[in-house]
Design an enzyme around this catalytic site. Structure first.
Site, PDB file in Angstrom:
ATOM      1  N   ASP A 261       0.821  -1.211   0.000  1.00 57.03           N
ATOM      2  CA  ASP A 261       0.000   0.000   0.000  1.00 57.03           C
ATOM      3  C   ASP A 261       0.858   1.266   0.000  1.00 57.03           C
ATOM      4  O   ASP A 261       0.378   2.341   0.352  1.00 57.03           O
ATOM      5  CB  ASP A 261      -0.910   0.014   1.235  1.00 57.03           C
ATOM      6  CG  ASP A 261      -2.287  -0.560   0.927  1.00 57.03           C
ATOM      7  OD1 ASP A 261      -2.509  -0.974  -0.220  1.00 57.03           O
ATOM      8  OD2 ASP A 261      -3.139  -0.601   1.833  1.00 57.03           O
ATOM      9  N   ASP A 414      -8.016  -7.114  13.275  1.00 57.64           N
ATOM     10  CA  ASP A 414      -7.672  -8.432  13.796  1.00 57.64           C
ATOM     11  C   ASP A 414      -8.589  -8.836  14.949  1.00 57.64           C
ATOM     12  O   ASP A 414      -9.073  -9.971  15.012  1.00 57.64           O
ATOM     13  CB  ASP A 414      -6.207  -8.458  14.247  1.00 57.64           C
ATOM     14  CG  ASP A 414      -5.833  -7.236  15.069  1.00 57.64           C
ATOM     15  OD1 ASP A 414      -6.708  -6.405  15.377  1.00 57.64           O
ATOM     16  OD2 ASP A 414      -4.639  -7.114  15.416  1.00 57.64           O
TER      17      ASP A 414
END
Length: 689
Positions: A261, A414
C-alpha cells in the site's frame, strides 16, 4: 581478653628462627615465616585485619558513595539541561499537535488542575510558615488572626464539607475497579502457573506432515496462501519477503502475496524488484499494489482475498512487514488443523530482536511477555478464544468467509474478525513455543501512536458489536467473558482507573487530606501486580519500578484513546504505520535502494509479469535517468503537553506532601512526576526521524 594474652605469652616462649624473603618487585610486601608449616596453616578471621585495611575499605566505600552521588548529580544536570533547552529555548523540538477536541479538553482540564494545585501549594506554604497546621482542625473564632487566616479557615470548612466527600467517593469507586482488575490479573497468573505445572500444550491430532513424502505431497500438504501487507516499509520489506520465501513447504502448494500500500514510488519499485528476484528463483510470489489505500490494512487484506485464485487455497498465513517466520513455521502450525474442522485460527507468539535496545523496548517487552505467555495462553487453553494479534497467525479461509471476512469499520481488524469468528463457534489455539521474530517501537512517538490505535479501536469495536454479542447463540458464560472481561475490564476499566486514581485523585488528595488514599493502594498492591506482570520475563526484574511508573504514565495516552474510541471521535479512525528501524536486516538499505533502482533502469527485462502501464512508467524513469535517493532524515523530538502538565501537577503535589510529611506519598508523587517529565520531554527511547 585473657585468651588473647595467653596466645601472646605462648608466642613469646616459642623459639623461632625468622626468615625474611625480600622480593625484587617493590609491589610485593615482606613475608615473615615463623616455621616451615606456617604458610599452610588456616588463616584466622581475626588476623589480617589492621588499620590500613580498614582505611582502604572505608575509602572504597566512600569512593562508591561519591561515584553514586556524582551519577545522580550528572543525571539531574542532564535533566535540567533538557528542561532548559526544550521548555525555555525550544531548541530542536516540536510541540505535540492535538487533532482531537477531546484531547484539547483533557489537556485544559489537567492544566487547570496544575495551576490550581500550584495556587493551593502557595497558600499552604504561607499557612505552614505561620504555624497554621489545620489539616483536620477547624480553627476557633478566637484563633482568627487577620483576613488571610479567615480565608484559610473558610477554605478548610468548604474542603471538609463538600470537596472531600466527592473525592472520597470517586476514589472508593476507582479502588473497587482496581481490586477487580487485580483479581483478574491474579487469576490469569494462577492459570499460567497451572499450565506450567501441568505442562499443558496444544496437541496435534494425527501426525505432522512428512517432508520426505514428495510423491504424495498433494495429499499431505494443503494449499497455503501467505500474505505480507505493508505500507512504506523501506527498512524491513527485504527481510520479511526473504523469510516468507524460505518457508519449508512444497512450492506448488504455496503462494506468497506481497500486498503493498506504499504511496512512495521509490519504495514501490524496491519491493517490486525484490519480488522479481524471488520469482526468478522459482518461488510463487505475486506483487499487488492498490491505487487507493481505503480501509488501511483491513481493506488491503479484503482486496487480496477477493482474487479469483484464492478459492483454491485452504489456509492463509499473515505476517506484517517486520515479521520473520522461521522456515518450519507452517509445519509447526498447519498440522493443528488436522482432525478439528472447527479450529479457525492458530496464533504464534512474537519474539523481539530489539528488546534490549533501550529502556523503552525493555519496558515494552515486559508487557508483551505477559500478554502472550499469560493472557493469550490462558485464554487459549481454558476458553479456546483470544484476540487475534493481526500477524504471525494462520487462519482457515472458511472461518474467515463464514465470519464475514475483513471489515474496514475499525483500526483493529484483527480483533474484529476474532470476535466475529468466536460468535460463529470457531475455536482458536495459541502456540507459545512457536516464535516469530519482529520489532518493538524504539522511539516514544511511534509507541504512543501504536498504543492509541490499540486502545481506541477496541472501544469503537465494542460499540459496534455489542448487540451482536448479546443476540448471538454462544453460551452465557462466553458472552459474559466477551463483554465484561475481554472488553470492559481489560480495555476500558484498566486505563480509566489507572489514569483517574494515580494521576488525578492521588495528587489532589495532597491538598484534600480528608480524602487520603491508603498506603496499600499506592504501594503494596501496585508493586504486587507489577511483580506478577514481570514473572514471564524474570530477566527484566531490575526494571520493576520504572515499569510501574511508566505504565502509569502511559495511562494518559490509553485513557485519551479509550475516550476517543468510546465516543467515535476522529482519532479513533486514524492509522499511522508504526516506525521500524530494520534492526534485523543486514544490508545497508539506503545503498541497496539506490543500487536496486539503478538495476531496474539498466535491466528492465528483470521485471517480469508487469503491466503495460508499469512498463511505460519504467521507461519514463529510464529516459529521464532520475534515480531517487532517500534523504537522511533529521532526528528531532516532540514535547507532549498533557504529560508535562501532569508532571507539574504531580511535582506540586509532592511538594505539598513534603510539607505534611506523608512519607510514601511524597516518594511516589516525586518519582511519578519525574517520569512524566522525562516522557513529556521525549527523553525515553530513541529520537524519532
Amino acid at each position: 581478653m585473657a585468651k588473647w594474652w595467653a596466645k601472646a605469652a605462648a608466642k613469646e616462649t616459642r623459639t623461632v628462627t625468622p626468615v625474611v624473603v625480600t622480593m625484587e618487585n617493590p609491589k610485593y610486601s615482606l613475608l615473615e615465616i615463623d616455621s616451615p608449616d606456617t604458610a599452610f596453616r588456616p588463616v584466622q578471621k581475626d588476623r589480617g585485619k589492621n588499620a590500613k585495611q580498614f582505611t582502604w575499605v572505608l575509602l572504597l566505600k566512600a569512593h562508591r558513595a561519591v561515584g553514586f552521588m556524582a551519577w545522580i548529580g550528572n543525571l539531574l544536570c542532564t535533566l535540567l539541561g533538557a528542561i532548559k533547552k526544550r521548555l525555555i529555548f525550544g531548541q530542536g523540538v516540536t510541540m505535540e499537535s492535538e487533532k482531537s477536541s477531546k484531547g484539547q479538553l483533557l489537556y485544559r482540564i489537567i492544566l487547570a488542575f496544575s495551576v490550581t494545585a500550584l495556587a493551593f501549594l502557595s497558600f499552604e506554604i504561607v499557612a505552614h510558615f505561620n504555624g497554621w497546621h489545620y489539616n483536620l482542625h477547624i480553627p476557633q473564632t478566637t484563633e482568627v488572626q487577620g483576613l488571610f487566616h479567615d480565608v484559610y479557615r473558610a477554605w478548610l470548612d468548604f474542603r471538609a464539607g463538600y470537596i472531600a466527600p466527592t473525592i472520597q467517593a470517586l476514589s472508593s469507586f476507582c479502588i473497587v475497579l482496581f481490586l477487580i482488575q487485580s483479581a483478574d490479573r491474579l487469576i490469569l497468573s494462577l492459570g499460567y502457573f497451572w499450565i506450567k505445572y501441568k505442562k499443558i500444550k496444544p496437541k496435534i491430532e494425527g501426525g505432522p506432515f512428512k517432508s520426505e513424502d514428495i510423491e504424495n505431497a498433494d495429499l499431505n500438504y494443503p494449499m497455503v496462501l501467505v500474505q505480507i501487507p505493508m505500507c512504506n516499509e523501506r527498512e524491513v520489506y527485504e527481510q520479511s519477503i526473504s523469510a516468507a520465501c524460505q518457508l519449508d513447504w512444497p512450492k506448488d502448494r504455496l503462494l506468497i502475496q506481497v500486498l503493498d500500500d506504499s504511496d512512495d514510488e521509490s519504495i514501490q519499485w524496491l519491493i517490486r524488484n525484490e519480488v522479481s528476484k524471488w520469482s526468478q528463483k522459482g518461488i510463487n510470489i505475486i506483487y499487488r499494489h492498490r491505487l487507493f489505500r481505503t480501509g488501511y490494512k483491513a481493506g488491503n487484506l479484503k482486496s487480496a482475498m477477493n482474487c479469483e485464485y484464492v478459492k483454491d487455497y485452504e489456509f492463509v498465513a499473515i505476517f506484517d512487514a517486520d515479521f520473520q517466520p522461521n522456515p518450519h513455521f507452517l509445519k509447526q502450525t498447519i498440522p493443528h488443523f488436522q482432525g478439528d474442522p472447527k479450529l479457525g485460527l492458530v496464533q504464534a507468539r512474537w519474539a523481539f530482536v530489539n528488546k534490549d535496545e533501550n529502556l523503552l523496548t525493555r519496558l515494552q517487552n515486559i508487557n508483551m511477555c505477559f500478554h502472550f505467555e499469560v493472557e493469550q495462553q490462558v485464554n487459549g487453553v481454558f476458553l479456546n478464544f483470544f484476540g487475534f494479534n493481526g500477524t504471525a497467525g494462520v487462519w482457515r479461509i472458511k472461518a474467515l468467509e463464514d465470519s464475514g471476512g475483513w471489515l474496514e469499520r475499525t483500526t483493529v481488524e484483527d480483533m474484529d474478525i476474532a470476535v466475529r469468528a468466536h460468535l460463529n463457534g470457531w475455536k482458536f489455539i495459541f502456540l507459545n513455543d512457536v516464535k516469530v521474530l519482529c520489532e518493538l517501537p524504539e522511539c516514544y512517538e511511534a509507541y504512543r501512536k501504536q498504543q492509541h490505535r490499540w486502545h481506541s479501536g477496541p472501544m469503537l469495536l465494542f460499540r459496534l458489536c455489542l448487540s451482536a454479542i448479546i443476540t448471538s447463540k454462544i453460551s452465557f458464560l462466553k458472552k459474559s467473558n466477551l463483554i465484561f472481561l475481554f472488553f470492559l475490564l481489560r480495555k476500558l476499566i484498566l486505563p480509566f482507573y489507572s489514569f483517574t486514581l494515580f494521576c488525578i485523585i492521588l495528587p489532589v488528595t495532597m491538598f484534600i487530606p480528608e480524602a487520603e488514599l491508603p498506603v496499600w493502594v499506592i504501594c503494596y498492591v501496585p508493586v504486587f501486580m507489577s511483580f506478577l506482570n514481570i514473572l514471564p520475563a524474570l530477566g527484566s526484574f531490575p526494571f520493576i519500578v520504572p515499569y510501574l511508573l511508566f505504565e502509569n504514565t502511559m495511562s494518559v495516552t490509553k485513557f485519551n484513546a479509550m475516550v476517543s474510541g468510546l465516543f467515535q471521535l476522529g482519532s479513533s479512525y486514524e492509522w499511522i504505520v508504526t516506525k521500524k528501524s530494520g534492526r534485523a536486516s543486514e544490508p545497508n538499505l539506503l545503498a541497496a535502494a539506490e543500487g536496486d533502482t539503478k538495476a531496474m533502469i539498466c535491466h528492465p527485462q528483470l521485471q517480469r509479469g508487469v503491466s503495460e502501464s508499469e512498463l511505460s512508467e519504467l521507461n519514463k524513469l529510464k529516459e529521464h535517468h532520475e534515480v531517487s535517493t532517500p534523504k537522511t532524515a533529521q532526528k528531532t523530538n516532540k514535547m507532549y503537553k498533557k504529560e508535562l502538565a501532569l508532571a507539574g501537577l504531580l511535582l506540586t503535589a509532592a511538594a505539598r506532601s513534603l510539607l505534611s510529611a506523608q512519607g510514601i506519598h511524597f516518594y511516589f508523587l516525586l518519582f511519578q512526576g519525574i517520569t512524566f517529565l522525562l516522557v513529556g520531554l521525549d527523553l525515553i527511547g530513541e529520537q524519532m526521524s
